[in-house]
Design an enzyme around this catalytic site. Structure first.
Site, PDB file in Angstrom:
ATOM      1  N   LYS A 123       0.839  -1.207   0.000  1.00 31.40           N
ATOM      2  CA  LYS A 123       0.000   0.000   0.000  1.00 31.40           C
ATOM      3  C   LYS A 123       0.870   1.252   0.000  1.00 31.40           C
ATOM      4  CE  LYS A 123      -3.837   1.982   2.726  1.00 31.40           C
ATOM      5  NZ  LYS A 123      -4.601   1.844   4.000  1.00 31.40           N
TER       6      LYS A 123
ATOM      7  N   SER B  56      -9.537   1.705   3.160  1.00 29.10           N
ATOM      8  CA  SER B  56      -8.741   2.492   2.254  1.00 29.10           C
ATOM      9  C   SER B  56      -7.692   1.699   1.477  1.00 29.10           C
ATOM     10  CB  SER B  56      -8.022   3.597   3.033  1.00 29.10           C
ATOM     11  OG  SER B  56      -7.133   3.036   3.974  1.00 29.10           O
TER      12      SER B  56
ATOM     13  N   SER C 171      -9.578  -0.614   7.361  1.00 29.95           N
ATOM     14  CA  SER C 171      -9.057  -0.494   5.997  1.00 29.95           C
ATOM     15  C   SER C 171      -8.367  -1.724   5.425  1.00 29.95           C
ATOM     16  CB  SER C 171      -8.100   0.684   5.909  1.00 29.95           C
ATOM     17  OG  SER C 171      -8.847   1.861   5.762  1.00 29.95           O
TER      18      SER C 171
HETATM   19  N1  GLN Z   1     -12.846   4.013   6.703  1.00 34.83           N
HETATM   20  C1  GLN Z   1     -12.221   4.439   7.909  1.00 34.83           C
HETATM   21  C2  GLN Z   1     -11.858   5.906   7.804  1.00 34.83           C
HETATM   22  O1  GLN Z   1     -12.182   6.481   6.847  1.00 34.83           O
HETATM   23  C3  GLN Z   1     -11.018   3.612   8.218  1.00 34.83           C
HETATM   24  C4  GLN Z   1      -9.855   3.949   7.407  1.00 34.83           C
HETATM   25  C5  GLN Z   1      -8.671   3.120   7.751  1.00 34.83           C
HETATM   26  O2  GLN Z   1      -8.762   2.084   8.396  1.00 34.83           O
HETATM   27  N2  GLN Z   1      -7.524   3.606   7.345  1.00 34.83           N
HETATM   28  O3  GLN Z   1     -11.279   6.456   8.677  1.00 34.83           O
END
Ligand code: GLN
Length: 491
Positions: free
Chosen positions: A80, A155, A179
């Protein structure tokens, strides 16, 4: 040799270690596949072709010289874009870091390399890991290999899509509120968030430091365990990485489900959940029971406060972490500013996307004097209550089972204009980050529209072993790997 893409880590490692295939051949096959899929998939921010082939050649030379092959010898892995890979841009999905090239590997990347893995590319993500669909990337929209008009989750959407489409056998993601697990669920593959502190955060560009954790995606639970084995463990460069010893995760996979006490939290099967997901997760619970596990209804009474607490704590930490992008120290710098404050303002106005700006403003607000006690401090207190809910539950049960996400993969644009709807997709995952617990999502079925459904298994702190053990036992019964996404069948 043909047919090298689409294989598991175990298969690749033994082909390379025995000399039946060279690491370079394996690397080429995956690069070709990734390149062929990319116009439709858009999973990668960058394919590191020359570097990967060079690394693979080194693995082959070491084998030829008789040195013992590493646990991931010749295994292509995608990373990532929020994790640093030496010499390759780490954009974090943001314009502000578009040209930022780190000079060091993140510790988890360095450990992969030491085990013989070949870093194939950097994957697309929501800007600074803020989002649940990868639509917040400043660059491109990654597609879901099961349905190209749908999001892969986020994400870490690029990593999940790349693995599900068989461009790589495994990938690293990061998980601050879901994420890794949510995109794993949307893309029909296993993905694990380890215990906070299990994997070093050194070289992981910070979003919310008390919640962030890196972890693996794979095609099988075994592959997830193989990668975790390599990246887990204390790192002197990260003071929050835990000194706990790392057990043998592959051995843990053989434990079976028999005798395990499984908690089923009433609050996670509430109104609003998709009916097909409810049915699929419940049928997985019955399978666990048939395998000799005991189900027990439990209560995690503060679950309803998790989303607000998360979006206070995560935004507060983000507003502080992202203060460093000021046009002076890192990344983008606005042109033409004559003074310092306009330089800051213009740099940040140009460099950050809408969701990142929203979070910086929310975070700054909840930390500001007069509001700190009402929001941030309250959020921290709720976090303690949520952690205690789990501690109490784990006095009675060994693991907890829940759906990973209340819906399957949604269409592009469906939630993009409604931040609250997007935030609610994390309802079953953020609690683990708040409590620091390990969790995996494994695919447990398909909807009528052939979209994957994820089952989440939650463990006690540092008990990834039991999580993986149950995941492997269920995976063997669910046989989800018989299904593969339409894109996986195409060159
Ligand atoms: N969807 C969650 C957010 O927007 C988690 C994102 C993540 O785990 N990086 O914060």
């Amino acid at each position: 040799m043909s047919g090298l893409a689409g294989r598991t880590i175990g298969e690749i490692q033994s082909l390379v270690a025995s000399g039946k295939a060279s690491a370079v051949e394996v690397c080429r096959a995956h690069l070709e596949r990734a390149r062929a899929l990319e116009p439709r998939l858009k999973a990668f921010r960058a394919l590191l072709e020359a570097e990967a082939l060079g690394e693979a050649a080194r693995v082959d030379r070491e084998r030829a010289a008789g040195r013992p092959p590493g646990a991931l010898a010749g295994v292509p892995i995608a990373v990532k874009d929020v994790l640093c890979v030496r010499g390759a841009p780490a954009t974090c999905g943001s314009r502000i870091l578009e040209h930022h090239v780190p000079i060091e590997d993140a510790t988890c990347v360095a450990r992969l390399r030491r085990a013989g893995a070949v870093i194939l590319g950097k994957t697309n993500m929501d800007e600074f890991a803020m989002g649940s669909s990868t639509e917040n990337s400043a660059f491109e929209k990654t597609a879901n290999p099961w349905a190209l008009d749908r999001v892969p989750g986020g994400s870490s959407g690029g990593s999940a899509a790349a693995v599900a489409a068989r461009a790589v056998p495994a990938a690293l993601g990061t998980d601050t509120g879901g994420s890794i697990r949510q995109p794993a669920a949307f893309c029909g593959i296993p993905g694990m968030k380890p215990t906070y502190g299990r994997v070093s955060r050194y070289g992981l560009v910070a979003f919310a430091s008390s919640l962030d954790q890196a972890g693996p995606f794979g095609l099988t639970v075994e592959d997830v365990a193989r990668v975790l084995q390599v990246i887990a463990g204390h790192d002197p460069l990260d003071s929050t990485s835990a000194p706990e010893g790392v057990p043998d995760y592959l051995a843990a996979l053989r434990g079976g489900a028999s005798g395990l006490r499984l908690g089923v939290p009433a609050e996670y099967f509430a109104a609003g959940m998709d009916k097909e997901i409810d049915a699929s997760v419940r049928s997985a619970l019955r399978i666990a029971e048939r395998l000799g596990a005991r189900l027990e209804e439990i209560s995690l009474p503060h679950t309803g406060y998790a989303i607000p607490a998360y979006y206070i704590i995560a935004t507060a930490e983000a507003s502080s972490n992202l203060a460093r992008y000021d046009g002076v120290r890192y990344g983008h710098r606005a042109r033409g500013a004559q003074q310092l404050v306009p330089l800051y303002t213009r740099t940040r106005t140009e460099g950050f996307g809408a969701e990142v700006k929203r979070r910086i403003m929310l975070g700054t607000y909840v930390l500001s004097s007069g509001y700190y006690d009402a929001y941030y401090l309250k959020g921290q207190k709720v976090r303690t209550l949520i952690r205690r809910d789990f501690e109490r539950a784990f006095e009675k049960v060994d693991v907890i089972l829940t759906p990973t996400s209340p819906t399957p993969a949604f269409r592009f644009g469906e939630k993009a204009d409604d931040p609250l709807a997007m935030y609610l997709s994390d309802i079953y995952t953020v609690t683990l980050n708040l409590a620091g617990l390990p969790g995996i999502s494994i695919p447990c079925g398909l909807t009528r529209d052939r979209l994957p459904i994820g089952l989440q298994i939650v463990g006690r702190r540092f008990d990834e072993e039991t999580v993986l053990r149950l995941a492997a036992a269920l995976e063997a019964e669910l046989k989800f790997h018989q299904h593969s996404p339409p894109l996986a069948g195409q060159p």
